[in-house]
Every structure is written in C-alpha cells, then in structure tokens.
Design an enzyme around this catalytic site. Structure first.
Site, PDB file in Angstrom:
ATOM      1  N   SER A 211      -5.280  -5.136   8.318  1.00 56.36           N
ATOM      2  CA  SER A 211      -5.324  -4.713   6.913  1.00 56.36           C
ATOM      3  C   SER A 211      -5.923  -5.801   6.026  1.00 56.36           C
ATOM      4  O   SER A 211      -5.583  -6.980   6.150  1.00 56.36           O
ATOM      5  CB  SER A 211      -3.914  -4.391   6.401  1.00 56.36           C
ATOM      6  OG  SER A 211      -3.933  -4.216   5.000  1.00 56.36           O
ATOM      7  N   HIS A 213      -5.125  -6.225   3.158  1.00 55.80           N
ATOM      8  CA  HIS A 213      -4.045  -6.731   2.307  1.00 55.80           C
ATOM      9  C   HIS A 213      -3.456  -8.028   2.850  1.00 55.80           C
ATOM     10  O   HIS A 213      -2.813  -8.773   2.109  1.00 55.80           O
ATOM     11  CB  HIS A 213      -2.970  -5.657   2.143  1.00 55.80           C
ATOM     12  CG  HIS A 213      -3.390  -4.525   1.247  1.00 55.80           C
ATOM     13  ND1 HIS A 213      -3.409  -4.631  -0.124  1.00 55.80           N
ATOM     14  CD2 HIS A 213      -3.837  -3.271   1.539  1.00 55.80           C
ATOM     15  CE1 HIS A 213      -3.838  -3.487  -0.662  1.00 55.80           C
ATOM     16  NE2 HIS A 213      -4.106  -2.651   0.350  1.00 55.80           N
ATOM     17  N   GLU A 268     -10.993   5.632  -0.192  1.00 52.04           N
ATOM     18  CA  GLU A 268      -9.823   5.153  -0.934  1.00 52.04           C
ATOM     19  C   GLU A 268     -10.280   4.688  -2.314  1.00 52.04           C
ATOM     20  O   GLU A 268     -10.707   3.546  -2.478  1.00 52.04           O
ATOM     21  CB  GLU A 268      -9.128   3.989  -0.193  1.00 52.04           C
ATOM     22  CG  GLU A 268      -8.415   4.415   1.079  1.00 52.04           C
ATOM     23  CD  GLU A 268      -7.495   3.322   1.619  1.00 52.04           C
ATOM     24  OE1 GLU A 268      -7.437   2.237   1.017  1.00 52.04           O
ATOM     25  OE2 GLU A 268      -6.835   3.570   2.643  1.00 52.04           O
ATOM     26  N   TRP A 270      -8.740   3.757  -4.685  1.00 56.05           N
ATOM     27  CA  TRP A 270      -7.815   2.814  -5.309  1.00 56.05           C
ATOM     28  C   TRP A 270      -7.897   1.393  -4.735  1.00 56.05           C
ATOM     29  O   TRP A 270      -7.370   0.459  -5.315  1.00 56.05           O
ATOM     30  CB  TRP A 270      -6.376   3.309  -5.132  1.00 56.05           C
ATOM     31  CG  TRP A 270      -5.988   3.502  -3.682  1.00 56.05           C
ATOM     32  CD1 TRP A 270      -5.524   2.553  -2.827  1.00 56.05           C
ATOM     33  CD2 TRP A 270      -6.050   4.718  -2.929  1.00 56.05           C
ATOM     34  NE1 TRP A 270      -5.288   3.082  -1.586  1.00 56.05           N
ATOM     35  CE2 TRP A 270      -5.598   4.414  -1.612  1.00 56.05           C
ATOM     36  CE3 TRP A 270      -6.423   6.036  -3.209  1.00 56.05           C
ATOM     37  CZ2 TRP A 270      -5.533   5.374  -0.605  1.00 56.05           C
ATOM     38  CZ3 TRP A 270      -6.348   6.982  -2.206  1.00 56.05           C
ATOM     39  CH2 TRP A 270      -5.909   6.653  -0.921  1.00 56.05           C
TER      40      TRP A 270
HETATM   41 ZN    ZN Z   1      -5.207  -0.934  -0.074  1.00 59.42          ZN
END
Ligand code: ZN
Length: 376
Positions: A211, A213, A268, A270
C-alpha cells in the site's frame, strides 16, 4: 656569416685607419665576439619564428610528448621531419567539475519520496516511516485524530487545502486516511473483505506491504462544503480543478480511471500521492500513471540524456524537454535515473549531482535504482 663580416662597412673603416698590431688583434677578437653573438641571436630568432628546420629540432616539452597509441606502434615508418608534432591535448581548465558525487547506500533504493509502491513493489520500510501527527488546521480537516503523514506531504497538503478553499469559496479538504502500518493495512484489508467480499478487497485494498499508505505520502481525501455538508470529491464541482492543480502542490491522482490494467487498482478519485512539485508537473504534462512514469524515467540517465522540466506549470508533453548530461540548461529542473546493479556486490553507489544546482534530492525508485531531481 663571413660574407656578412666582409661587407660590414663599419669594420672596413676601422682597418684603413692603420691601428697597431696589438690593437688589430683586439679588434679581430672583438669582431669574433660580435660574430658569435650575431650567430647566437640569429639562431634564437630563427627558432622563435618557428621555422620548420628549427622547430623540428626543438626538444619536445612534456606537454608535446607524443604517446603512441597501439595503432601507431604498428606503423614502423618514421615520421617525416616536416610533419608537425602532434598537438598536445589542452590542459584541464580551472572551472569546477559540473557534477559532484554523492555516495548513497544501495539498500536505500527502495525508499524515498519517489518510491514506486504497488502490487509488485513492496515498501519494505513500511513500519519505520518517519511521520508526524496531522491535526486539523486552517483549511484542512481530518476525519479522525490519529492520522499521520510524512512532513513534506503534510506541508504540501495544507497548502493544497488552502488553495482548494480559495478556489471553492470556502469548502475544505477532509483527510480521511493517511499513513498506515503493516498491521493497520491488514486490518483494512480484512474488514473490507468481510464486508464486500474478497474480490472487492483485492480491487480496492492493497495487500499489506504493497500500500502507498505505508510511505506516509498518500492521502485519501474528501471535502466538506462551507455549509458543513460532506461532498465526495468526484461529485465536487471543483474536482476537475483539483485533479489538475494538485500537481502544483506535489500531488498526483494516483489511480486514474481506465488505467486499472496498469495500476492494478480500480479508479480511486480520493487517493492522492505526494511526489513533489517537479515530478508531479512532469506526470501531469505526460498524462500517464506513476507506473508508466517510473518506466519512462528509465530512458533518462547520465549515459543518455536527462529529462528537463523547464517550468512547474508544465501541463502537456511538449512542455517537457531533454538535456545533455554535460550541458545543463540554465533554468528549470532536470530529472534522471541512476540504475543500481543488484549483482555488483557493493554497498553504496556514487550518484552524480549537478555541482551548481539550487537544490536537489535523491530518492530510491523502489524499482532498481535512484532518481535524481535537481533545480538548476
Ligand atoms: Zn488511499
């Protein structure tokens, strides 16, 4: 030379005046000395003028020493005397070298602001990312109070939120998700799979370790109207503005529509990734995914050419250019890839950096090398 002496009027005049023998001897001696001086001066002038006969006899200085190449060694024929001596290579000038070299640990090639993280590029430093807590401030809202980001991403996001608020007349960006540890990502994945099924989880949630993130550089965003109403970004009237101008603050929309075959992540609207203004401008201008951009940069190396981003406002491919490694442009930014040889067995690699650039940073690509970004 004797011809010169016999025809010299001043000498003949002296002889007719009938000097004593001793004086004549002195005069002859003086004449001989003058003759010797004339010979020496003539020889010196001859050489200084570079007459062929003289220059061929000159003792070569070290600069003019001819070092035979392997090809010249095979030629047995002596050079004719009239052939000029090889011109010596110019000595290096005193100007500073255009590059300095920065030693970087090969193990860092997987980390940094530009690290590619996706389904086939794990981020090994997921649990050691340097992040700071995010608190709602200014035009940036947070959905929870336990969010954190890498400092450069947070600073850029705060600036983007101010610009968004200004653009929208008071709406604000809402940060919904930021840095995630491996354990946290596992929880997100499991929860999503339990709620929507395994296929949905695979489409929208990265497996732990893969990820973005984990880098502290990814931000999931929504928005809040000035009336306090939550508005998802694709439905916000200024979403088009945000998609274009997020690059001015160093962000890219990481998973654009119709690129799932490349990113392996569904659209995505966002999820934004911070990579810095210089590279974000290049990605925007090229209109490609980050996977494609990392591949594109492989074509720009010190051995080939450098990517030149003349301006951070670059918006289309024609706004970008290339530069010779040895002849840098006067302004803008250069970006290039320095591959690392994983089989070289060395622990560090020397990265060339423009010696007189305004600023630079080196980031691992997490795909076999380092990316240098330098402001000229
Ligand atoms: Zn994300």
């Amino acid at each position: 030379m004797k011809k010169h002496l016999s025809s010299a009027p001043s000498i003949r005049v002296r002889r007719r005046r009938g000097h004593a023998p001793s004086e004549r001897k002195t005069a002859i001696a003086a004449i001989l000395v003058i003759c010797a001086v004339i010979i020496a001066v003539s020889a010196a002038l001859c050489c200084k003028a570079g007459f062929p006969a003289c220059s061929a006899q000159r003792t070569p200085t070290p600069q003019n020493t001819f070092v035979p190449t392997s090809a010249s060694l095979t030629t047995a024929t002596p050079l004719p005397t009239s052939t000029p001596l090889p011109t010596a290579a110019p000595l290096p000038t005193a100007t500073p070298a255009p590059y300095t070299f920065v030693s970087v640990s090969v193990s860092d090639a997987a980390e940094g602001q530009l690290a590619l993280v996706n389904f086939e590029h794990d981020f090994p430093a997921a649990d050691s990312t340097d992040v700071v807590p995010v608190t709602a401030a200014g035009s940036l809202l947070t959905e929870r109070n336990d969010l954190s980001l890498a400092q450069p991403a947070l600073s850029a996001l705060s600036a983007l939120a101010e610009a968004f608020s200004e653009q929208t007349g008071g709406d604000r960006l809402l940060l919904t998700s930021a840095y995630r540890t491996l354990e946290y990502q596992q929880g997100v994945y499991d929860d999503y799979a339990a709620a929507y099924g395994q296929a949905a989880a695979d489409a929208y949630v990265a497996a732990p370790g893969t990820s973005e993130h984990h880098t502290g550089l990814a931000a999931d965003l929504s928005s809040m109207s000035k009336d306090g109403e939550r508005v998802t970004l694709p439905n916000h009237p200024q979403f088009e503005w945000l998609k274009v101008h997020c690059a001015d603050y160093g962000f890219i929309l990481r998973y654009p529509p119709e690129k799932e075959n490349i990113t392996h992540v569904a659209y995505e609207p966002w999820h934004f990734r911070y990579i810095g203004k210089e590279n974000a401008a290049a990605v925007r201008a090229l209109g490609i995914t980050y996977e494609e951009y990392i591949e594109y940069l492989r074509g720009f190396t010190p051995e080939t050419k450098l990517l030149h981003v003349p301006s951070l406002s670059a918006a289309k491919p024609e706004d970008l250019g290339s530069a010779e490694f040895s002849a840098l442009p006067d302004s803008g930014y250069v970006i290039y890839f320095v591959p690392t040889d994983e089989n070289a067995g060395t622990e560090s690699v020397n990265i060339p950096v423009p010696a007189q650039c305004g600023s630079y940073f080196i980031s691992g690509s997490n795909d076999g090398g380092f990316i240098v970004t330098a402001e000229l």
